[in-house]
Design a protein around this motif. Structure first.
Motif, PDB file in Angstrom:
ATOM      1  N   THR A 215      34.559  44.661  30.686  1.00 23.59           N
ATOM      2  CA  THR A 215      35.210  43.467  30.149  1.00 23.59           C
ATOM      3  C   THR A 215      36.670  43.485  30.557  1.00 23.59           C
ATOM      4  N   TYR A 216      37.310  42.322  30.463  1.00 23.85           N
ATOM      5  CA  TYR A 216      38.710  42.237  30.873  1.00 23.85           C
ATOM      6  C   TYR A 216      39.424  41.112  30.146  1.00 23.85           C
ATOM      7  N   VAL A 217      40.735  41.251  30.112  1.00 25.46           N
ATOM      8  CA  VAL A 217      41.625  40.208  29.593  1.00 25.46           C
ATOM      9  C   VAL A 217      42.644  39.933  30.684  1.00 25.46           C
ATOM     10  N   ILE A 218      42.809  38.681  31.037  1.00 30.02           N
ATOM     11  CA  ILE A 218      43.834  38.284  32.008  1.00 30.02           C
ATOM     12  C   ILE A 218      44.990  37.671  31.216  1.00 30.02           C
ATOM     13  N   TYR A 219      46.179  38.141  31.514  1.00 27.05           N
ATOM     14  CA  TYR A 219      47.377  37.700  30.805  1.00 27.05           C
ATOM     15  C   TYR A 219      48.211  36.773  31.676  1.00 27.05           C
ATOM     16  N   ARG A 220      48.779  35.775  31.050  1.00 23.57           N
ATOM     17  CA  ARG A 220      49.732  34.881  31.706  1.00 23.57           C
ATOM     18  C   ARG A 220      50.922  34.736  30.761  1.00 23.57           C
ATOM     19  N   ASP A 221      52.113  34.960  31.291  1.00 19.91           N
ATOM     20  CA  ASP A 221      53.342  34.872  30.492  1.00 19.91           C
ATOM     21  C   ASP A 221      53.243  35.739  29.237  1.00 19.91           C
ATOM     22  N   ARG A 222      52.742  36.960  29.416  1.00 15.79           N
ATOM     23  CA  ARG A 222      52.636  37.969  28.351  1.00 15.79           C
ATOM     24  C   ARG A 222      51.661  37.624  27.230  1.00 15.79           C
ATOM     25  N   LYS A 223      50.841  36.621  27.423  1.00 19.39           N
ATOM     26  CA  LYS A 223      49.866  36.233  26.405  1.00 19.39           C
ATOM     27  C   LYS A 223      48.467  36.274  27.000  1.00 19.39           C
ATOM     28  N   PRO A 224      47.464  36.656  26.177  1.00 21.05           N
ATOM     29  CA  PRO A 224      46.087  36.597  26.682  1.00 21.05           C
ATOM     30  C   PRO A 224      45.759  35.170  27.105  1.00 21.05           C
TER      31      PRO A 224
ATOM     32  N   TYR B 127      42.744  34.537  29.463  1.00 21.70           N
ATOM     33  CA  TYR B 127      41.326  34.392  29.766  1.00 21.70           C
ATOM     34  C   TYR B 127      40.649  35.737  29.547  1.00 21.70           C
ATOM     35  N   ILE B 128      39.449  35.732  28.970  1.00 25.05           N
ATOM     36  CA  ILE B 128      38.680  36.961  28.822  1.00 25.05           C
ATOM     37  C   ILE B 128      37.366  36.807  29.563  1.00 25.05           C
ATOM     38  N   GLY B 129      36.818  37.931  29.988  1.00 25.49           N
ATOM     39  CA  GLY B 129      35.557  37.855  30.704  1.00 25.49           C
ATOM     40  C   GLY B 129      34.821  39.178  30.727  1.00 25.49           C
ATOM     41  N   ARG B 130      33.657  39.136  31.368  1.00 22.43           N
ATOM     42  CA  ARG B 130      32.778  40.303  31.425  1.00 22.43           C
ATOM     43  C   ARG B 130      32.010  40.254  32.738  1.00 22.43           C
ATOM     44  N   SER B 131      31.706  41.429  33.242  1.00 25.00           N
ATOM     45  CA  SER B 131      30.778  41.516  34.361  1.00 25.00           C
ATOM     46  C   SER B 131      29.683  42.497  33.983  1.00 25.00           C
ATOM     47  N   ASP B 132      28.447  42.059  34.098  1.00 28.82           N
ATOM     48  CA  ASP B 132      27.307  42.917  33.802  1.00 28.82           C
ATOM     49  C   ASP B 132      26.832  43.685  35.032  1.00 28.82           C
ATOM     50  N   THR B 133      27.471  43.448  36.183  1.00 26.39           N
ATOM     51  CA  THR B 133      27.021  44.091  37.416  1.00 26.39           C
ATOM     52  C   THR B 133      28.142  44.747  38.223  1.00 26.39           C
ATOM     53  N   ASN B 134      29.303  44.089  38.347  1.00 26.85           N
ATOM     54  CA  ASN B 134      30.359  44.619  39.208  1.00 26.85           C
ATOM     55  C   ASN B 134      31.724  44.094  38.755  1.00 26.85           C
ATOM     56  N   LEU B 135      32.358  44.840  37.873  1.00 25.50           N
ATOM     57  CA  LEU B 135      33.658  44.445  37.328  1.00 25.50           C
ATOM     58  C   LEU B 135      34.704  44.288  38.432  1.00 25.50           C
ATOM     59  N   GLN B 136      34.689  45.178  39.391  1.00 28.83           N
ATOM     60  CA  GLN B 136      35.654  45.096  40.495  1.00 28.83           C
ATOM     61  C   GLN B 136      35.569  43.745  41.205  1.00 28.83           C
ATOM     62  N   ARG B 137      34.355  43.345  41.566  1.00 28.70           N
ATOM     63  CA  ARG B 137      34.169  42.070  42.274  1.00 28.70           C
ATOM     64  C   ARG B 137      34.664  40.891  41.426  1.00 28.70           C
ATOM     65  N   ARG B 138      34.348  40.925  40.140  1.00 25.41           N
ATOM     66  CA  ARG B 138      34.755  39.816  39.260  1.00 25.41           C
ATOM     67  C   ARG B 138      36.274  39.711  39.169  1.00 25.41           C
ATOM     68  N   LEU B 139      36.958  40.834  39.031  1.00 27.86           N
ATOM     69  CA  LEU B 139      38.421  40.796  38.961  1.00 27.86           C
ATOM     70  C   LEU B 139      39.039  40.374  40.290  1.00 27.86           C
ATOM     71  N   LEU B 140      38.432  40.766  41.403  1.00 26.82           N
ATOM     72  CA  LEU B 140      38.936  40.320  42.708  1.00 26.82           C
ATOM     73  C   LEU B 140      38.812  38.803  42.850  1.00 26.82           C
ATOM     74  N   GLU B 141      37.741  38.225  42.309  1.00 28.16           N
ATOM     75  CA  GLU B 141      37.599  36.766  42.327  1.00 28.16           C
ATOM     76  C   GLU B 141      38.736  36.105  41.549  1.00 28.16           C
ATOM     77  N   HIS B 142      39.091  36.673  40.409  1.00 27.27           N
ATOM     78  CA  HIS B 142      40.201  36.116  39.626  1.00 27.27           C
ATOM     79  C   HIS B 142      41.541  36.283  40.351  1.00 27.27           C
ATOM     80  N   CYS B 143      41.723  37.399  41.040  1.00 28.22           N
ATOM     81  CA  CYS B 143      42.962  37.613  41.806  1.00 28.22           C
ATOM     82  C   CYS B 143      43.126  36.522  42.860  1.00 28.22           C
TER      83      CYS B 143
END
Length: 109
Positions: free
Chosen positions: A13-22, A24-40
């Protein structure tokens, strides 16, 4: 940085912060690395925090916890259950009411 910190193929699971505040939150059931790279690639936030989980059910419960605790977020919909599994959100009012209703009662002393 994501590739260096998080091995591929992990549930998390992950929390993405913008301007020091949460933001967006999310989860990957298969590949957390890939999911975070998509958000990047979409520049959703400034930085992120993440947790690794051993099962999809644990990740679902953690994502539900984040969803209920960190509102308001850009997430509008409640986290979806893992595929082919039917866990209840442990933080939704209906789940809490059912637990309270079915708890063991001790006689008044």
């Amino acid at each position: 940085m994501v590739r260096a910190m998080i091995p591929g193929g992990l549930i998390g699971t992950y929390v993405i912060y913008r301007d020091r505040k949460p933001h967006y939150i999310g989860r990957s059931d298969t590949n957390l690395q890939r999911r975070l790279l998509e958000h990047c690639a979409t520049a959703r936030g400034n930085y992120f925090a993440y947790d690794i989980h051993t099962t999809r059910e644990q990740a679902f419960a953690a994502e539900c916890s984040l969803f209920h605790a960190l509102r308001p977020l850009t997430n509008i919909l409640h986290p979806d259950r893992p595929d082919h599994e039917h866990p209840q959100c442990p933080f939704c009012p209906d789940s809490i009411a059912a637990v309270l209703e079915n708890r063991l009662r001790t006689p008044n002393l």
